[in-house]
Design a protein around this motif. Structure first.
Motif, PDB file in Angstrom:
ATOM      1  N   SER A  14       0.909   1.566  -1.238  1.00 52.17           N
ATOM      2  CA  SER A  14       0.077   0.950  -2.127  1.00 52.17           C
ATOM      3  C   SER A  14      -0.489   2.291  -3.002  1.00 52.17           C
ATOM      4  N   GLU A  15      -0.953   3.402  -2.256  1.00 52.88           N
ATOM      5  CA  GLU A  15      -1.108   4.683  -2.890  1.00 52.88           C
ATOM      6  C   GLU A  15      -0.329   5.015  -4.135  1.00 52.88           C
ATOM      7  N   LEU A  16       0.965   5.274  -3.669  1.00 51.96           N
ATOM      8  CA  LEU A  16       2.129   5.635  -4.557  1.00 51.96           C
ATOM      9  C   LEU A  16       2.010   4.551  -5.653  1.00 51.96           C
ATOM     10  N   ILE A  17       2.130   3.302  -5.382  1.00 50.16           N
ATOM     11  CA  ILE A  17       2.139   2.506  -6.814  1.00 50.16           C
ATOM     12  C   ILE A  17       0.956   2.721  -7.582  1.00 50.16           C
ATOM     13  N   ALA A  18      -0.169   2.933  -7.000  1.00 49.17           N
ATOM     14  CA  ALA A  18      -1.525   3.187  -7.907  1.00 49.17           C
ATOM     15  C   ALA A  18      -1.659   4.316  -8.891  1.00 49.17           C
ATOM     16  N   LEU A  19      -0.785   5.377  -8.008  1.00 45.99           N
ATOM     17  CA  LEU A  19      -0.738   6.843  -8.763  1.00 45.99           C
ATOM     18  C   LEU A  19       0.308   6.901  -9.808  1.00 45.99           C
ATOM     19  N   PHE A  20       1.609   6.535  -9.424  1.00 51.85           N
ATOM     20  CA  PHE A  20       2.657   6.536 -10.100  1.00 51.85           C
ATOM     21  C   PHE A  20       3.431   5.359 -10.776  1.00 51.85           C
ATOM     22  N   GLY A  21       2.746   4.148 -10.524  1.00 49.74           N
ATOM     23  CA  GLY A  21       2.922   2.879 -11.263  1.00 49.74           C
ATOM     24  C   GLY A  21       4.551   2.583 -11.166  1.00 49.74           C
ATOM     25  N   ASP A  22       5.491   2.270 -11.860  1.00 47.39           N
ATOM     26  CA  ASP A  22       6.842   2.211 -11.997  1.00 47.39           C
ATOM     27  C   ASP A  22       7.704   3.212 -11.285  1.00 47.39           C
ATOM     28  N   ASN A  23       7.043   4.523 -11.188  1.00 43.33           N
ATOM     29  CA  ASN A  23       7.735   5.725 -10.566  1.00 43.33           C
ATOM     30  C   ASN A  23       7.497   5.872  -9.262  1.00 43.33           C
ATOM     31  N   ALA A  24       6.945   5.008  -8.698  1.00 42.10           N
ATOM     32  CA  ALA A  24       6.455   4.996  -7.223  1.00 42.10           C
ATOM     33  C   ALA A  24       7.643   5.241  -6.489  1.00 42.10           C
ATOM     34  N   GLY A  25       8.735   4.572  -6.692  1.00 44.59           N
ATOM     35  CA  GLY A  25       9.850   4.427  -5.623  1.00 44.59           C
ATOM     36  C   GLY A  25      10.509   6.015  -5.879  1.00 44.59           C
TER      37      GLY A  25
END
Length: 67
Positions: A14-25
């Motif tokens: 969730s943190e990566l999605i919030a910080l990086f959006g579409d680039n979280a993966g």
């Protein structure tokens, strides 16, 4: 479906999605690569798991059996 051993996996995804959006993966994959390069295979496996979880969390349609 990925195995979640703790709430931390969901929180990290969730943190990566919030910080990086579409680039979280991509960020999770980069962190996995860094962990592998340092010889930390436990963290490598953790970030690979997060990478797979991000795909599931960002998918708009339901996955699996719907009851």
């Amino acid at each position: 479906m990925p195995y979640l051993c703790s709430r931390k996996s969901y929180d990290d995804a969730s943190e990566l999605i919030a910080l990086f959006g579409d680039n979280a993966g991509y960020e999770a994959a980069a962190r996995a690569d860094q962990s592998r390069d340092r010889g930390n295979y436990i963290r490598f496996c953790h970030w690979r798991q997060i990478e797979r979880l991000i795909v599931l969390l960002t998918h708009d349609a339901p996955l699996g059996t719907i009851h």
